[in-house]
Design a protein around this motif. Structure first.
Motif, mmCIF file in Angstrom:
data_model
loop_
_atom_site.group_PDB
_atom_site.id
_atom_site.type_symbol
_atom_site.label_atom_id
_atom_site.label_comp_id
_atom_site.label_asym_id
_atom_site.label_seq_id
_atom_site.Cartn_x
_atom_site.Cartn_y
_atom_site.Cartn_z
ATOM 1 N N MET A 1 21.377 2.865 6.405
ATOM 2 C CA MET A 1 21.412 3.727 5.250
ATOM 3 C C MET A 1 22.817 3.710 4.671
ATOM 4 S SD MET A 1 19.000 7.019 5.989
ATOM 5 C CE MET A 1 19.285 7.263 7.722
ATOM 6 N N LYS A 2 22.871 3.900 3.372
ATOM 7 C CA LYS A 2 24.144 3.892 2.649
ATOM 8 C C LYS A 2 24.294 5.191 1.866
ATOM 9 C CE LYS A 2 25.056 -0.503 3.544
ATOM 10 N NZ LYS A 2 26.205 -0.943 4.286
ATOM 11 N N THR A 3 25.534 5.616 1.688
ATOM 12 C CA THR A 3 25.796 6.713 0.770
ATOM 13 C C THR A 3 26.000 6.106 -0.612
ATOM 14 O OG1 THR A 3 28.159 6.650 1.269
ATOM 15 C CG2 THR A 3 26.803 8.218 2.529
ATOM 16 N N ILE A 4 25.622 6.875 -1.623
ATOM 17 C CA ILE A 4 25.719 6.401 -3.000
ATOM 18 C C ILE A 4 26.350 7.488 -3.861
ATOM 19 C CG2 ILE A 4 23.769 4.802 -2.882
ATOM 20 C CD1 ILE A 4 22.012 7.038 -4.125
ATOM 21 N N GLU A 5 26.856 7.067 -5.036
ATOM 22 C CA GLU A 5 27.298 8.060 -6.007
ATOM 23 C C GLU A 5 26.085 8.904 -6.372
ATOM 24 O OE1 GLU A 5 29.242 6.282 -9.371
ATOM 25 O OE2 GLU A 5 31.040 5.829 -8.201
ATOM 26 N N VAL A 6 26.300 10.177 -6.611
ATOM 27 C CA VAL A 6 25.212 11.122 -6.873
ATOM 28 C C VAL A 6 24.362 10.661 -8.056
ATOM 29 C CG1 VAL A 6 24.668 13.492 -7.534
ATOM 30 C CG2 VAL A 6 26.532 13.037 -5.935
ATOM 31 N N VAL A 7 23.037 10.723 -7.852
ATOM 32 C CA VAL A 7 22.068 10.405 -8.896
ATOM 33 C C VAL A 7 21.155 11.612 -9.038
ATOM 34 C CG1 VAL A 7 20.166 8.888 -9.570
ATOM 35 C CG2 VAL A 7 22.109 7.958 -8.315
ATOM 36 N N SER A 8 21.003 12.112 -10.257
ATOM 37 C CA SER A 8 20.109 13.246 -10.495
ATOM 38 C C SER A 8 18.687 12.741 -10.669
ATOM 39 C CB SER A 8 20.539 14.015 -11.749
ATOM 40 O OG SER A 8 21.821 14.569 -11.550
ATOM 41 N N ILE A 9 17.755 13.376 -9.945
ATOM 42 C CA ILE A 9 16.342 12.975 -9.992
ATOM 43 C C ILE A 9 15.494 14.215 -10.210
ATOM 44 C CG2 ILE A 9 14.428 12.001 -8.644
ATOM 45 C CD1 ILE A 9 16.476 10.227 -7.240
ATOM 46 N N TRP A 10 14.574 14.131 -11.161
ATOM 47 C CA TRP A 10 13.637 15.223 -11.433
ATOM 48 C C TRP A 10 12.585 15.211 -10.332
ATOM 49 C CZ3 TRP A 10 13.744 19.240 -14.546
ATOM 50 C CH2 TRP A 10 12.568 19.939 -14.802
ATOM 51 N N ASP A 11 12.470 16.309 -9.585
ATOM 52 C CA ASP A 11 11.544 16.378 -8.454
ATOM 53 C C ASP A 11 10.837 17.723 -8.452
ATOM 54 O OD1 ASP A 11 10.430 15.462 -5.886
ATOM 55 O OD2 ASP A 11 11.741 16.981 -4.995
ATOM 56 N N ASN A 12 9.535 17.706 -8.686
ATOM 57 C CA ASN A 12 8.716 18.929 -8.665
ATOM 58 C C ASN A 12 9.298 20.055 -9.511
ATOM 59 O OD1 ASN A 12 6.721 17.837 -6.972
ATOM 60 N ND2 ASN A 12 7.921 18.331 -5.159
ATOM 61 N N GLY A 13 9.708 19.730 -10.712
ATOM 62 C CA GLY A 13 10.168 20.752 -11.639
ATOM 63 C C GLY A 13 11.625 21.147 -11.530
ATOM 64 N N THR A 14 12.379 20.495 -10.644
ATOM 65 C CA THR A 14 13.808 20.800 -10.533
ATOM 66 C C THR A 14 14.592 19.495 -10.449
ATOM 67 O OG1 THR A 14 13.769 20.925 -8.109
ATOM 68 C CG2 THR A 14 13.408 22.985 -9.305
ATOM 69 N N VAL A 15 15.852 19.570 -10.797
ATOM 70 C CA VAL A 15 16.729 18.404 -10.694
ATOM 71 C C VAL A 15 17.354 18.418 -9.303
ATOM 72 C CG1 VAL A 15 18.787 17.254 -11.581
ATOM 73 C CG2 VAL A 15 17.196 18.362 -13.164
ATOM 74 N N GLN A 16 17.165 17.335 -8.572
ATOM 75 C CA GLN A 16 17.719 17.191 -7.226
ATOM 76 C C GLN A 16 18.772 16.086 -7.247
ATOM 77 O OE1 GLN A 16 16.693 19.136 -4.588
ATOM 78 N NE2 GLN A 16 15.399 20.221 -6.048
ATOM 79 N N GLN A 17 19.670 16.116 -6.282
ATOM 80 C CA GLN A 17 20.749 15.141 -6.199
ATOM 81 C C GLN A 17 20.498 14.165 -5.046
ATOM 82 O OE1 GLN A 17 23.161 15.360 -8.631
ATOM 83 N NE2 GLN A 17 21.899 17.049 -9.344
ATOM 84 N N ALA A 18 20.312 12.886 -5.374
ATOM 85 C CA ALA A 18 20.170 11.851 -4.350
ATOM 86 C C ALA A 18 21.558 11.327 -4.009
ATOM 87 C CB ALA A 18 19.278 10.721 -4.832
ATOM 88 N N THR A 19 21.857 11.248 -2.698
ATOM 89 C CA THR A 19 23.161 10.750 -2.259
ATOM 90 C C THR A 19 23.036 9.704 -1.150
ATOM 91 O OG1 THR A 19 23.365 12.569 -0.685
ATOM 92 C CG2 THR A 19 24.369 12.892 -2.846
ATOM 93 N N ILE A 20 21.785 9.390 -0.759
ATOM 94 C CA ILE A 20 21.558 8.434 0.324
ATOM 95 C C ILE A 20 20.530 7.404 -0.123
ATOM 96 C CG2 ILE A 20 20.726 8.135 2.696
ATOM 97 C CD1 ILE A 20 21.605 11.042 3.218
ATOM 98 N N LEU A 21 20.832 6.140 0.129
ATOM 99 C CA LEU A 21 19.913 5.028 -0.121
ATOM 100 C C LEU A 21 19.487 4.457 1.225
ATOM 101 C CD1 LEU A 21 18.556 2.706 -1.782
ATOM 102 C CD2 LEU A 21 20.792 1.554 -1.724
ATOM 103 N N ASN A 22 18.179 4.364 1.430
ATOM 104 C CA ASN A 22 17.655 3.699 2.621
ATOM 105 C C ASN A 22 16.853 2.498 2.135
ATOM 106 O OD1 ASN A 22 17.092 3.229 5.329
ATOM 107 N ND2 ASN A 22 15.199 4.395 5.258
#
Length: 117
Positions: A1-22
């Motif tokens: 797994m890798k850490t990544i620059e924060v990416v905002s993702i719309w998830d179930n009606g809220t904006v979540q922050q993805a920080t890990i790539l698998n």
């Protein structure tokens, strides 16, 4: 797994922050192509892997497949396809040492009684 620059993702009606790539290879056809499964995940406040926010498959073919000789090349290729910036290796937090309470010991005093003969 890798850490990544924060990416905002719309998830179930809220904006979540993805920080890990698998990612991992799910199908490799020698001399032809490789299909990779990927997922983007959040991270908990404790630093653990959180919720999966996005997932999918990518297929590497042609020149990219021919150039793939080491894992880092595949990671970089996946990140490029997803327009992500890898910032490092994901290292899970070290769990705290368990607290071991030592059992209280009572000192037992034994009085010797004189032996009468």
């Amino acid at each position: 797994m890798k850490t990544i620059e924060v990416v905002s993702i719309w998830d179930n009606g809220t904006v979540q922050q993805a920080t890990i790539l698998n990612a991992y290879a799910v199908n490799v056809t020698l001399n032809t192509s490789a299909t990779f499964y990927y997922s983007l995940m959040s991270q908990t406040t404790e630093g653990n892997v959180g919720n999966m926010l996005a997932q999918g498959n990518l297929t590497m073919t042609g020149e990219a497949y021919a150039d793939w000789t080491v894992d880092n090349y595949a990671w970089d290729w996946i990140a490029e396809q997803l327009n992500l910036v890898i910032t490092g290796e994901y290292v899970p937090p070290v769990p705290p040492e368990p607290i071991v309470e030592e059992a209280a010991t009572e000192e037992v005093v034994v009085e010797e009684t004189p032996v009468v003969e």
